[in-house]
Scaffold this active site. Structure first.
Site, mmCIF file in Angstrom:
data_model
loop_
_atom_site.group_PDB
_atom_site.id
_atom_site.type_symbol
_atom_site.label_atom_id
_atom_site.label_comp_id
_atom_site.label_asym_id
_atom_site.label_seq_id
_atom_site.Cartn_x
_atom_site.Cartn_y
_atom_site.Cartn_z
ATOM 1 N N TYR A 1 17.444 -1.850 58.082
ATOM 2 C CA TYR A 1 17.063 -0.469 57.790
ATOM 3 C C TYR A 1 18.000 0.150 56.758
ATOM 4 O O TYR A 1 19.126 -0.308 56.555
ATOM 5 C CB TYR A 1 17.086 0.388 59.059
ATOM 6 C CG TYR A 1 18.470 0.500 59.657
ATOM 7 C CD1 TYR A 1 19.307 1.567 59.344
ATOM 8 C CD2 TYR A 1 18.954 -0.492 60.507
ATOM 9 C CE1 TYR A 1 20.581 1.649 59.867
ATOM 10 C CE2 TYR A 1 20.225 -0.423 61.027
ATOM 11 C CZ TYR A 1 21.042 0.661 60.710
ATOM 12 O OH TYR A 1 22.307 0.729 61.218
ATOM 13 N N PHE B 1 23.474 7.091 54.316
ATOM 14 C CA PHE B 1 24.549 7.064 55.291
ATOM 15 C C PHE B 1 24.650 5.744 56.039
ATOM 16 O O PHE B 1 25.619 5.510 56.761
ATOM 17 C CB PHE B 1 24.410 8.220 56.298
ATOM 18 C CG PHE B 1 23.094 8.268 57.031
ATOM 19 C CD1 PHE B 1 22.869 7.490 58.148
ATOM 20 C CD2 PHE B 1 22.089 9.119 56.595
ATOM 21 C CE1 PHE B 1 21.665 7.535 58.821
ATOM 22 C CE2 PHE B 1 20.883 9.181 57.265
ATOM 23 C CZ PHE B 1 20.659 8.384 58.384
ATOM 24 N N ASP B 2 23.675 4.877 55.881
ATOM 25 C CA ASP B 2 23.767 3.561 56.509
ATOM 26 C C ASP B 2 22.780 2.613 55.841
ATOM 27 O O ASP B 2 21.702 3.027 55.409
ATOM 28 C CB ASP B 2 23.480 3.652 58.006
ATOM 29 C CG ASP B 2 24.067 2.478 58.782
ATOM 30 O OD1 ASP B 2 24.774 1.657 58.172
ATOM 31 O OD2 ASP B 2 23.820 2.380 59.994
ATOM 32 N N ILE C 1 17.489 6.832 69.466
ATOM 33 C CA ILE C 1 16.942 8.183 69.370
ATOM 34 C C ILE C 1 15.419 8.155 69.474
ATOM 35 O O ILE C 1 14.767 7.149 69.190
ATOM 36 C CB ILE C 1 17.371 8.867 68.053
ATOM 37 C CG1 ILE C 1 16.946 8.041 66.830
ATOM 38 C CG2 ILE C 1 18.864 9.131 68.037
ATOM 39 C CD1 ILE C 1 17.195 8.729 65.504
ATOM 40 N N TYR D 1 19.242 13.785 66.031
ATOM 41 C CA TYR D 1 20.490 14.187 66.678
ATOM 42 C C TYR D 1 20.574 15.679 66.974
ATOM 43 O O TYR D 1 21.627 16.159 67.391
ATOM 44 C CB TYR D 1 21.679 13.776 65.814
ATOM 45 C CG TYR D 1 21.757 12.292 65.603
ATOM 46 C CD1 TYR D 1 22.094 11.441 66.650
ATOM 47 C CD2 TYR D 1 21.467 11.733 64.366
ATOM 48 C CE1 TYR D 1 22.148 10.075 66.458
ATOM 49 C CE2 TYR D 1 21.521 10.364 64.169
ATOM 50 C CZ TYR D 1 21.863 9.542 65.225
ATOM 51 O OH TYR D 1 21.914 8.180 65.035
ATOM 52 N N PHE E 1 14.330 7.015 57.349
ATOM 53 C CA PHE E 1 14.705 5.616 57.537
ATOM 54 C C PHE E 1 13.599 4.708 57.018
ATOM 55 O O PHE E 1 12.426 4.908 57.344
ATOM 56 C CB PHE E 1 14.898 5.284 59.021
ATOM 57 C CG PHE E 1 16.139 5.854 59.641
ATOM 58 C CD1 PHE E 1 17.346 5.177 59.553
ATOM 59 C CD2 PHE E 1 16.090 7.050 60.336
ATOM 60 C CE1 PHE E 1 18.489 5.685 60.141
ATOM 61 C CE2 PHE E 1 17.224 7.566 60.936
ATOM 62 C CZ PHE E 1 18.429 6.887 60.839
#
Length: 267
Positions: A165, A175-176, A193, A219, A235
């Protein structure tokens, strides 16, 4: 959050540790044969290290809107070093506790304002995004787009899945990225989540979907790594594998920038 609970115990412990450290330091100075310049440099470094620590504390407070008189801070340090403090330990703790409570409230207000800002931006983005061709919206508000359709089975919440991902904020900040780490993530679907639970359950193995997840399915108002409170997240998820839970199929959470095992913090 800045803790005021047990501050007295922590302060006394800090004083004992500092006193011991200073005693060891000066004992070392007395025992070792140092040149005057070496003593001067080591002494300055000791003071500078304390200054850097205090400077960080001041910055954190000012960043939250607190007023700090630097000259008075310096005077307090000098008085304490000379043993000529103008406040008792009890008075020091009273003032520090009052400031800690103020800072807690200021931090909460700042986070609430940030969350409201990002939630408004997220709502505007979601409203525009759902009008794009190929974007579908579920009853919960999750938006998804099929980038590649696989023909494997679909996982259920009790399954363990392996995915690649890329995660981004609305402004494009990444961020990832598991592809960059060359490390797909394997985890129990029920541990993540809500937006991931629902979105990945829609996918066949071999598929790649773009999931646009409202803050309420991510979140919420929590700050996670570099993810601000109230953030809508995007994502691109590739479902590589699914398996029924078993002895070796433990939920591992998601690794990477700011994620850790915290994907399950969603509301």
């Amino acid at each position: 959050m800045i803790e005021s609970v047990n501050m007295k115990a922590n302060l006394l412990k800090s004083c004992r540790v500092t006193t011991l450290a200073l005693a060891c330091t000066w004992s070392f100075f007395a025992a070792a044969s140092e040149s005057p310049q070496e003593v001067e440099d080591a002494s300055y470094a000791l003071g500078a290290s304390v200054g850097h620590y205090i400077s960080g504390k001041i910055y954190n407070q000012v960043d939250l809107g607190a007023q700090v008189k630097v000259d008075t801070v310096i005077q307090g340090v000098i008085d304490a070093l000379k043993g000529e403090g103008k406040m008792s330990n009890e008075e020091i703790l009273t003032h520090l506790n009052a400031r800690a409570e103020w800072l807690n409230n200021a931090k909460a207000a700042k986070l609430e304002a940030l969350a409201s800002k990002h939630q408004a931006e997220g709502q505007a983005y979601l409203a525009a995004n759902q009008a794009k061709p190929g974007v579908k919206v579920t009853e919960s508000g999750l938006q998804y787009e099929v980038l590649k359709q696989g023909d494997g089975p679909k996982p259920v919440e009790s399954d363990v899945v392996t995915v690649h991902y890329v995660g981004k904020l609305l402004d494009g900040t990444e961020f990832d990225n598991s592809y960059e780490r060359d490390e797909p993530n394997r985890f129990a679907l029920l541990s993540v989540i809500d937006g991931w639970k629902e979105g990945i359950a829609l996918m066949n193995v071999g598929s790649t979907y773009r999931l646009t997840i409202p803050a309420g399915l991510a979140y919420g108002k929590e700050v996670v790594g570099v993810i601000p409170p109230g953030s809508t997240l995007i994502f691109d998820v590739e479902l590589l594998k699914m398996e029924a839970p078993g002895e070796n199929a433990h939920g591992m959470g998601l690794s990477g920038m700011g994620m850790g095992g915290m994907m399950g913090m969603g509301h």
